[in-house]
Design an enzyme around this catalytic site. Structure first.
Site, PDB file in Angstrom:
ATOM      1  N   CYS A  66      37.929  40.476  31.503  1.00  0.00           N
ATOM      2  CA  CYS A  66      38.327  41.657  32.397  1.00  0.00           C
ATOM      3  C   CYS A  66      36.940  41.947  33.188  1.00  0.00           C
ATOM      4  O   CYS A  66      36.340  42.040  34.646  1.00  0.00           O
ATOM      5  CB  CYS A  66      39.927  42.076  32.461  1.00  0.00           C
ATOM      6  N   CYS A  94      38.409  40.619  36.616  1.00  0.00           N
ATOM      7  CA  CYS A  94      38.948  41.516  37.248  1.00  0.00           C
ATOM      8  C   CYS A  94      37.632  42.663  38.262  1.00  0.00           C
ATOM      9  O   CYS A  94      37.429  43.320  39.427  1.00  0.00           O
ATOM     10  CB  CYS A  94      40.116  41.987  36.751  1.00  0.00           C
ATOM     11  N   LYS A  96      35.051  41.521  39.776  1.00  0.00           N
ATOM     12  CA  LYS A  96      35.680  40.706  41.344  1.00  0.00           C
ATOM     13  C   LYS A  96      35.316  41.843  41.786  1.00  0.00           C
ATOM     14  O   LYS A  96      35.371  41.718  43.273  1.00  0.00           O
ATOM     15  CB  LYS A  96      36.449  39.417  41.142  1.00  0.00           C
ATOM     16  N   TYR A 109      34.010  50.225  25.709  1.00  0.00           N
ATOM     17  CA  TYR A 109      35.078  49.229  24.975  1.00  0.00           C
ATOM     18  C   TYR A 109      34.502  49.644  23.605  1.00  0.00           C
ATOM     19  O   TYR A 109      35.072  49.683  21.671  1.00  0.00           O
ATOM     20  CB  TYR A 109      34.563  48.119  25.490  1.00  0.00           C
ATOM     21  N   TYR A 147      43.995  31.941  42.408  1.00  0.00           N
ATOM     22  CA  TYR A 147      43.960  33.312  42.436  1.00  0.00           C
ATOM     23  C   TYR A 147      42.007  33.812  42.792  1.00  0.00           C
ATOM     24  O   TYR A 147      41.822  34.120  43.344  1.00  0.00           O
ATOM     25  CB  TYR A 147      44.036  34.303  41.139  1.00  0.00           C
ATOM     26  N   GLU A 207      39.889  34.625  45.712  1.00  0.00           N
ATOM     27  CA  GLU A 207      39.528  36.074  45.949  1.00  0.00           C
ATOM     28  C   GLU A 207      38.250  35.746  46.180  1.00  0.00           C
ATOM     29  O   GLU A 207      37.643  36.532  47.312  1.00  0.00           O
ATOM     30  CB  GLU A 207      39.415  36.068  44.838  1.00  0.00           C
ATOM     31  N   HIS A 232      54.771  58.764  57.616  1.00  0.00           N
ATOM     32  CA  HIS A 232      53.756  58.484  58.824  1.00  0.00           C
ATOM     33  C   HIS A 232      52.855  59.021  58.705  1.00  0.00           C
ATOM     34  O   HIS A 232      52.548  60.494  59.226  1.00  0.00           O
ATOM     35  CB  HIS A 232      55.060  59.037  60.176  1.00  0.00           C
ATOM     36  N   GLU A 260      55.827  52.936  55.144  1.00  0.00           N
ATOM     37  CA  GLU A 260      56.908  53.489  55.433  1.00  0.00           C
ATOM     38  C   GLU A 260      58.079  51.753  55.771  1.00  0.00           C
ATOM     39  O   GLU A 260      58.749  52.057  55.909  1.00  0.00           O
ATOM     40  CB  GLU A 260      56.903  54.392  56.508  1.00  0.00           C
TER      41      GLU A 260
HETATM   42  P1  NDP Z   1      45.509  29.856  39.115  1.00  0.00           P
HETATM   43  O1  NDP Z   1      46.502  28.346  38.044  1.00  0.00           O
HETATM   44  O2  NDP Z   1      46.161  30.658  39.640  1.00  0.00           O
HETATM   45  O3  NDP Z   1      44.708  27.928  40.039  1.00  0.00           O
HETATM   46  C1  NDP Z   1      43.862  26.850  39.760  1.00  0.00           C
HETATM   47  C2  NDP Z   1      43.708  26.120  41.085  1.00  0.00           C
HETATM   48  O4  NDP Z   1      42.833  25.333  40.743  1.00  0.00           O
HETATM   49  C3  NDP Z   1      45.489  26.470  41.293  1.00  0.00           C
HETATM   50  O5  NDP Z   1      45.254  25.494  43.168  1.00  0.00           O
HETATM   51  C4  NDP Z   1      45.469  24.518  41.603  1.00  0.00           C
HETATM   52  O6  NDP Z   1      45.977  23.695  42.087  1.00  0.00           O
HETATM   53  C5  NDP Z   1      43.566  24.272  41.239  1.00  0.00           C
HETATM   54  N1  NDP Z   1      43.651  22.683  40.304  1.00  0.00           N
HETATM   55  C6  NDP Z   1      43.828  22.144  39.281  1.00  0.00           C
HETATM   56  N2  NDP Z   1      43.260  21.701  38.203  1.00  0.00           N
HETATM   57  C7  NDP Z   1      42.438  21.359  39.588  1.00  0.00           C
HETATM   58  C8  NDP Z   1      41.905  19.460  39.642  1.00  0.00           C
HETATM   59  N3  NDP Z   1      41.644  19.177  39.329  1.00  0.00           N
HETATM   60  N4  NDP Z   1      41.296  19.224  41.089  1.00  0.00           N
HETATM   61  C9  NDP Z   1      41.145  20.835  42.004  1.00  0.00           C
HETATM   62  N5  NDP Z   1      41.995  21.325  42.000  1.00  0.00           N
HETATM   63  C10 NDP Z   1      43.007  21.638  40.545  1.00  0.00           C
HETATM   64  O7  NDP Z   1      43.771  29.537  37.948  1.00  0.00           O
HETATM   65  P2  NDP Z   1      42.429  30.862  38.482  1.00  0.00           P
HETATM   66  O8  NDP Z   1      41.590  29.741  38.015  1.00  0.00           O
HETATM   67  O9  NDP Z   1      43.134  31.221  40.038  1.00  0.00           O
HETATM   68  O10 NDP Z   1      43.039  31.594  37.896  1.00  0.00           O
HETATM   69  C11 NDP Z   1      43.764  31.809  35.904  1.00  0.00           C
HETATM   70  C12 NDP Z   1      45.006  33.022  36.290  1.00  0.00           C
HETATM   71  O11 NDP Z   1      43.478  34.142  36.525  1.00  0.00           O
HETATM   72  C13 NDP Z   1      45.828  32.781  37.352  1.00  0.00           C
HETATM   73  O12 NDP Z   1      46.693  32.305  37.016  1.00  0.00           O
HETATM   74  C14 NDP Z   1      45.823  34.867  36.961  1.00  0.00           C
HETATM   75  O13 NDP Z   1      47.220  34.912  36.359  1.00  0.00           O
HETATM   76  C15 NDP Z   1      44.941  34.874  36.637  1.00  0.00           C
HETATM   77  N6  NDP Z   1      43.229  35.990  37.268  1.00  0.00           N
HETATM   78  C16 NDP Z   1      44.763  37.321  38.032  1.00  0.00           C
HETATM   79  C17 NDP Z   1      43.943  37.493  38.958  1.00  0.00           C
HETATM   80  C18 NDP Z   1      44.587  39.131  39.445  1.00  0.00           C
HETATM   81  O14 NDP Z   1      45.218  39.684  39.117  1.00  0.00           O
HETATM   82  N7  NDP Z   1      43.684  39.433  41.006  1.00  0.00           N
HETATM   83  C19 NDP Z   1      42.623  37.734  39.383  1.00  0.00           C
HETATM   84  C20 NDP Z   1      41.986  36.203  39.174  1.00  0.00           C
HETATM   85  C21 NDP Z   1      42.642  35.400  38.249  1.00  0.00           C
HETATM   86  P3  NDP Z   1      47.584  23.680  41.942  1.00  0.00           P
HETATM   87  O15 NDP Z   1      48.451  24.655  42.252  1.00  0.00           O
HETATM   88  O16 NDP Z   1      48.032  22.261  42.347  1.00  0.00           O
HETATM   89  O17 NDP Z   1      47.957  23.425  40.243  1.00  0.00           O
END
Ligand code: NDP
Length: 459
Positions: free
Chosen positions: A43, A48, A51, A99, A177, A181, A436, A441
């Site tokens: 993070c 986080c 980013k 930290y 995610y 982003e 408002h 709202e």
């Molecule tokens: P996610 O699991 O959210 O997304 C992974 C994406 O990659 C999905 O769209 C998935 O497709 C695709 N994918 C997976 N494998 C392949 C592949 N072999 N080829 C092509 N596409 C693929 O993971 P992230 O890495 O984006 O984030 C991990 C976690 O970190 C999140 O789930 C979240 O919990 C956390 N996070 C939170 C944030 C926040 O709170 N703002 C910000 C960033 C991360 P499909 O949908 O088809 O599986």
């Protein structure tokens, strides 16, 4: 006197590990912690926090354009990526120091190096052998990339924060995610962005209206978002640029490819087998509601357990672990109604059930939805929509879910998260006076359901 070196040894100095170590030490326990890299974890160091800082930077391009409608003449503009990265690095170093100081002040002994299990109570950190009554695994995760030819030409979010220059053209792979982003960040900073998602619609797991609205907004901002599109290979061309060949055979010429294709646990080489700890095929530690593994002396919190991969959840799991093991007050980690946000452009924020999920669970529903242009853009003319949605149980009147795409949605959703967590009814939303003029709202002024959904017949 205990025969162990420590009452608790924590592996990993990220959000979950540091909180667990500090809180346990505050109970008088003797606590040690191993970290092989920087303090702060995903993070703070490569997630986080940096980013969000990059997201602020990206939004300035629109702000400069929008300023003109409010009478401001903004002079010549240019963007310098190395300045942004250097300033971001300074802030991350400051947070990392905090930290470390928190751990020192709490009396936690720090061991620099990679920890490996020898058995259920013994670890090796470098040449050192350490024993502990309890061990907390909080090692987090790392990005994974698909094993396609040329994947080494790509980079992940870990490297995105340290690119020497900002590529002019970038292909972002993924629809989760991190992908949305970073597509927004690169686009806002001036790169030409193509986002490839293998499925039907981005943000799988979110409400359909959220997914459709965000996809539309992302495209309006200029990202070439392509669904049902996936890379098959990447080749380097003579001039150093990259050629991405899709599974369809189509090609895209680009200067950088970012993979945001999911994350795995950092458990390889940890020696979980030697301690007898059970884990999934992809390395995530299996735990019960109290974050305990199948081995009594070993617990795990945060991303390494793949429950909900969010920093505040890891922290809550660590607090519940300390209550359970060191305060004699067993607390299950609560993963119910966790609010979350995606810092896309515009951002998404949600709490509770999505419409389809609520229907699947057998609720009779009233669905409220509104979509409008935020006031800020009445003068700018920018075609950006805000979408808000409430999912209400038609029988109990309880608000089961709140969803928003639009300016300030994460800030708004934190407050709604309290209400939904408290089991608020739609009548209380209706009785709440709006502030408002705000977008927020609208959440308390939606009176007519968009549709009602009858209870699904039991199968
Ligand atoms: P996610 O699991 O959210 O997304 C992974 C994406 O990659 C999905 O769209 C998935 O497709 C695709 N994918 C997976 N494998 C392949 C592949 N072999 N080829 C092509 N596409 C693929 O993971 P992230 O890495 O984006 O984030 C991990 C976690 O970190 C999140 O789930 C979240 O919990 C956390 N996070 C939170 C944030 C926040 O709170 N703002 C910000 C960033 C991360 P499909 O949908 O088809 O599986």
């Amino acid at each position: 006197m205990s025969s162990y070196d420590y009452d608790l040894f924590v592996i990993g100095g990220g959000s979950g590990g540091v909180r667990g170590a500090r809180m346990a030490a505050a109970t008088g326990a003797r606590v040690g912690l191993a970290e092989m890299d920087r303090f702060g974890g995903t993070c703070v160091i490569r997630g986080c926090v940096p980013k969000k800082l990059l997201g602020y930077a990206a939004h300035f391009s629109e702000d400069f354009e929008d300023a003109a409608a409010y009478g401001w003449q903004v002079g010549a503009r240019s963007f310098d990526w190395p300045t942004l990265i250097a300033n971001k690095d300074k802030e991350i170093a400051r947070l990392e120091g905090i930290y470390q100081k928190l751990l020192n002040d709490a009396g936690v002994s720090i061991h620099r190096g990679r920890a490996r299990f020898i058995d259920a109570h013994t670890l090796a950190v470098g040449e050192e052998r350490i024993t502990a009554r309890h061990i907390l695994i909080a090692v987090g995760g790392h990005p994974v990339v698909p094993d396609i030819p040329g994947h080494d030409y790509g980079f992940t979010s870990d490297q995105a924060f340290h690119l020497g220059t900002l590529p002019k053209r970038i292909v972002v792979v993924g629809g989760g995610y991190i992908a949305v982003e970073f597509a927004g960040i690169f686009n806002g900073l001036g790169a030409e962005v193509t986002q490839l998602y293998r499925g039907e619609q981005i943000l799988r797991g979110f409400d359909d209206d959220v997914r459709d609205t965000l996809a539309e907004e992302i495209r309006k901002k200029g990202v070439d978002l392509r669904c049902h599109a996936n890379p098959a290979r990447i080749d380097q061309q003579g001039d150093g640029s990259l050629l991405v060949t899709l599974e369809s055979g189509e090609t895209i010429e680009t200067d950088g490819v970012m993979f945001a294709t999911g994350r795995r646990a950092n458990t390889s080489g940890l020696g979980l087998d030697r301690a007898g700890v059970k884990f999934t095929h992809d390395g995530f530690v299996l735990v019960d509601d109290y974050s305990k593994s199948n081995v009594d002396s070993i617990h795990a919190v945060g991303d390494v357990t793949n429950r909900v991969q969010l920093t505040p959840v890891a922290i809550a799991e660590a607090m519940a672990f300390v209550d359970t093991v060191f305060r004699g007050s067993p607390q299950a980690a609560d993963h119910h109604n966790v609010p979350s946000a995606v810092f896309s452009q515009p951002p998404v924020a949600v709490v509770g059930l999505r419409e389809g999920e609520a229907a699947e669970r057998g609720h009779r529903l009233e669905v409220y939805r509104t979509s409008f242009r935020p006031m800020k853009h009445t003068l700018t003319g920018r075609d950006e929509k805000t979408m808000m949605k409430l999912i209400v149980d038609a029988d109990s009147r309880v608000v089961l879910g709140a969803h928003m795409v639009g300016l300030d949605s994460p800030e708004i959703m934190q407050g709604l998260g309290v209400a939904v967590k408290a089991g608020v009814t739609k009548e209380i939303f209706d009785a709440t006076i709006g502030i408002h003029p705000t977008s927020a709202e609208e959440f308390v002024t939606m009176r007519t359901p968009l549709r009602t959904v009858e209870r699904k017949a039991a199968e």
